[in-house]
Design a protein around this motif. Structure first.
Motif, short mmCIF file in Angstrom:
data_model
loop_
_atom_site.label_atom_id
_atom_site.label_comp_id
_atom_site.label_asym_id
_atom_site.label_seq_id
_atom_site.Cartn_x
_atom_site.Cartn_y
_atom_site.Cartn_z
N UNK A 45 56.60 28.21 33.26
CA UNK A 45 57.17 29.28 32.82
C UNK A 45 58.66 29.54 33.39
N UNK A 46 59.01 28.95 34.40
CA UNK A 46 60.27 28.85 34.88
C UNK A 46 61.18 28.59 33.71
N UNK A 47 60.71 27.33 32.96
CA UNK A 47 61.81 27.03 31.97
C UNK A 47 61.75 27.72 30.61
N UNK A 48 60.26 27.85 30.29
CA UNK A 48 60.15 28.47 28.97
C UNK A 48 60.54 30.24 28.81
N UNK A 49 60.31 30.81 29.83
CA UNK A 49 60.52 32.15 29.99
C UNK A 49 61.67 32.47 30.76
N UNK A 50 62.88 31.70 31.02
CA UNK A 50 63.59 31.81 31.84
C UNK A 50 64.38 33.16 31.68
N UNK A 51 64.79 33.44 30.53
CA UNK A 51 65.71 34.64 30.14
C UNK A 51 64.74 36.13 30.55
N UNK A 52 63.54 35.88 30.17
CA UNK A 52 62.82 37.09 30.56
C UNK A 52 62.67 37.37 32.07
N UNK A 53 62.37 36.29 32.85
CA UNK A 53 62.22 36.53 34.19
C UNK A 53 63.48 36.93 34.87
N UNK A 54 64.77 36.45 34.41
CA UNK A 54 66.01 36.85 34.65
C UNK A 54 66.07 38.34 34.41
N UNK A 55 65.51 38.88 33.69
CA UNK A 55 65.44 40.48 33.10
C UNK A 55 64.80 41.13 34.32
N UNK A 56 63.69 40.49 34.65
CA UNK A 56 62.75 41.32 35.67
C UNK A 56 63.53 41.22 36.99
N UNK A 57 64.09 40.15 37.40
CA UNK A 57 64.89 40.01 38.70
C UNK A 57 66.21 41.06 38.66
N UNK A 58 66.87 41.31 37.35
CA UNK A 58 67.97 41.88 37.12
C UNK A 58 67.42 43.31 37.26
N UNK A 59 66.39 43.87 37.01
CA UNK A 59 65.87 45.11 36.83
C UNK A 59 65.47 45.55 38.01
N UNK A 60 64.63 44.64 38.96
CA UNK A 60 64.21 44.92 40.39
C UNK A 60 65.50 45.00 41.36
N UNK A 61 66.57 44.29 41.17
CA UNK A 61 68.00 44.45 41.82
C UNK A 61 68.46 45.93 41.44
N UNK A 62 68.61 46.44 40.14
CA UNK A 62 69.12 47.65 39.99
C UNK A 62 68.33 48.70 40.31
N UNK A 63 67.09 48.59 40.76
CA UNK A 63 66.10 49.63 41.13
C UNK A 63 66.48 49.96 42.70
#
Length: 221
Positions: free
Chosen positions: A108-126
């Motif tokens: 999933x690290x490779x297949x869904x990298x863009x979406x995982x990146x969004x999650x960490x982006x959102x978590x940082x923004x919180x």
């Protein structure tokens, strides 16, 4: 006596359900657009320009980009937090669970990298914006529970109790994943190989200090 529901209430309830269903449909459909754009570069208008939906449609169902992003991530996480459940359910030994978890983890690290990146982006923004902080905390808690189900089953197979707490296991494995994601995006394959060793070390640590445990019992079915 059977109580008859108010026809107006039924109509209103169906309308609410239809509205929520449409929000979910739009959130899922625009998820990868959101992931590609990221938090800082995203607006409802930009999302519309990169998807098949008009700005007017998105604005009707979502008050702003935060509303859409939070809903999209919740929908994605609803699937993500059960990602490893099949691995837990089908494994018949500690070694099999350890191997298949790692395969799914890096898959999933490779297949869904863009979406995982969004999650960490959102978590940082919180950390800066409290408008969706509660959603982030809820998702984070469910991710921890997901990882703990794997760990609990692994320890059960190994015949020991985990030497680490649920929170400690989660932040350790999540940290390995986030760092590996960064290296994956940067194209640094050697560091991803190191992440595999780091994940393997976590499983060894889980039981290595438990009374009566050994490397043999850790890997035994």
């Amino acid at each position: 006596m059977t109580q008859v529901a108010d026809p107006k209430s039924r109509v209103e309830e169906r309308a609410r359900d239809k509205f929520q269903a449409r929000r979910t449909e739009l959130a899922r459909a625009t998820l990868h657009t959101l992931a590609e754009l990221g938090y800082a570069r995203t607006s409802l208008r930009e999302i519309a320009q990169n998807s098949e939906y008009s700005h007017g449609v998105l604005h009707y169902y979502f008050s702003d980009k935060l509303d859409l992003i939070a809903h999209a991530v919740r929908e994605y996480e609803a699937v993500c937090v059960t990602r490893y459940d099949e691995v837990v359910a089908t494994a018949d030994s500690a070694e099999q669970l350890r191997t298949e978890f790692a395969a799914t983890f890096f898959g999933t690290l490779q297949a869904d990298a863009a979406v995982h990146r969004l999650w960490y982006d959102l978590r940082n923004q919180s950390l800066f914006d409290d408008s969706f902080r509660a959603d982030v905390l809820d998702i984070d808690a469910r991710r921890e529970q997901m990882i703990w189900r794997v760990v609990s089953r692994y320890c059960e197979f190994s015949g020991v109790e985990s030497t680490l707490s649920s929170a400690t296991v989660y932040v350790t494995i999540d940290g390995i994943f986030q760092r590996a994601l960064l290296h994956h995006i940067a194209g640094r394959t050697a560091e991803i190989d190191q992440a595999r060793d780091q994940l393997d070390a976590v499983f060894t640590l889980l039981t290595s200090a438990a009374p009566g445990s050994s490397e043999t019992s850790t890997k035994a079915g």
